[in-house]
Design a protein around this motif. Sequence first.
Motif, PDB file in Angstrom:
ATOM      1  N   SER A  20       0.778  -1.235   0.000  1.00 18.64           N
ATOM      2  CA  SER A  20       0.000   0.000   0.000  1.00 18.64           C
ATOM      3  C   SER A  20       0.807   1.281   0.000  1.00 18.64           C
ATOM      4  O   SER A  20       0.231   2.366   0.009  1.00 18.64           O
TER       5      SER A  20
ATOM      6  N   PRO B 186      -6.024  -1.682  -3.544  1.00 16.10           N
ATOM      7  CA  PRO B 186      -4.918  -2.086  -2.678  1.00 16.10           C
ATOM      8  C   PRO B 186      -4.442  -3.498  -3.049  1.00 16.10           C
ATOM      9  O   PRO B 186      -5.118  -4.482  -2.760  1.00 16.10           O
TER      10      PRO B 186
ATOM     11  N   TRP C 296      -2.858   3.698   0.465  1.00 13.94           N
ATOM     12  CA  TRP C 296      -4.074   2.959   0.791  1.00 13.94           C
ATOM     13  C   TRP C 296      -4.162   2.802   2.307  1.00 13.94           C
ATOM     14  O   TRP C 296      -3.212   2.383   2.960  1.00 13.94           O
TER      15      TRP C 296
END
Length: 397
Positions: free
Chosen positions: A99, A126, A291
């Motif tokens: 992420s 993600p 993310w």
Amino acid sequence: MSVPIAFGSTGHGVAARRGDTVLDLGRVARHLSSPHEAVLAGPTLDALLAAGRPTWDAVRESVEAWFDDAELVERFGHPIDEVDARLPFTVADYVDFFSSREHAENLGRILRPGQPALQPNWLSLPVGYHGRAGTVVASGTPVVRPSGQRPGGPLAAAGESSFGPSRKLDVEVEVGFVVGGSSALGSAVPTSAFEDAVFGVVLVNDWSARDIQAFEYVPLGPMLAKSFATSLSAWVYPLAALEAARVAPPARERPMHPYLQSDQEWGLDIELELAVNGTVVSRPRFREMYWTPDQQLAHLTVNGASIRPGDLFASGTVSSASPEGYGSLIELTRNGEQPVKISSGETRAFLLDGDEVVITATAPAPGGGRFSLGDVRGRIVPASAPHPTLQSKEEHS
């Protein structure tokens, strides 16, 4: 500064930590005939995780009061350095994400020179992989150098490999999220349910064998390169402990599908340190992660995959925009080409047998200042046994 409490497991059973003091919660609960005795009586946090958000909050409030009772602390407390901390809960499933945009772009530049640093799908979702729950180990557990197939041999370009212990053993500085809630198979968990589904936060080292990974990851991704060990910190900090750490995530470059949209700010101001043999080589910042954990949870369930108490999902390597914040050795050393200096004038491209890796972190505390999120550590030990290698036709003749 108010120091938040964390939950874990010791030789006495379920415990809580505040600063350098550990309290035996099961023994306190029995002594007080607490209504929480049932969820605190076991050897791990499993029963507490399954109890749900209202119980988590009530237990946390009670434990904070217990720590304020000098008599209880005197009778049932221990200094942290005298405690045998263990894996805090039974890991049910394990998912690891990817992420950090900085980490993804760094690896793209290193491993795919001349191509776009980000894969086309990275800004849409993600990216992650399912790991092996059975090899998630407690902080301090020795990490055996893994063996597997590595790129090599005169026909390497055609897919030939060598076999043996990894020569590019690496670390990944990560933050993990411990699930306590559950969902039905076929039902997605929205971003808005994050606080009811996730009990708390841990530190994670997702050890990685980069040479094994390089040979095996096409087309389905890492397997042996990751599954040999993942180290977990001993103490789980409830989400409530991180209320002061919540920040807005980085600006989004591409519109997101509705299931990934969130009206909550789950960027986290967590500052991490990576040390090899006592030398700090990196200071990544979690607040730069593209993310966020609520989006990670929503994504891993949007296809209807269920969650259950004890599930663990990790952020993926935390890397910042500048080199001093890179969260893995493959980034810090440019895949071994620029070794980093550690203690006594030594350098490391990747980890050697005997090396100890320690990841620590801090977050803003309620009322000001910062508090420690503990540490996750592991020492590399040699591959467990000699391994045969493939022989060429010439060696057979």
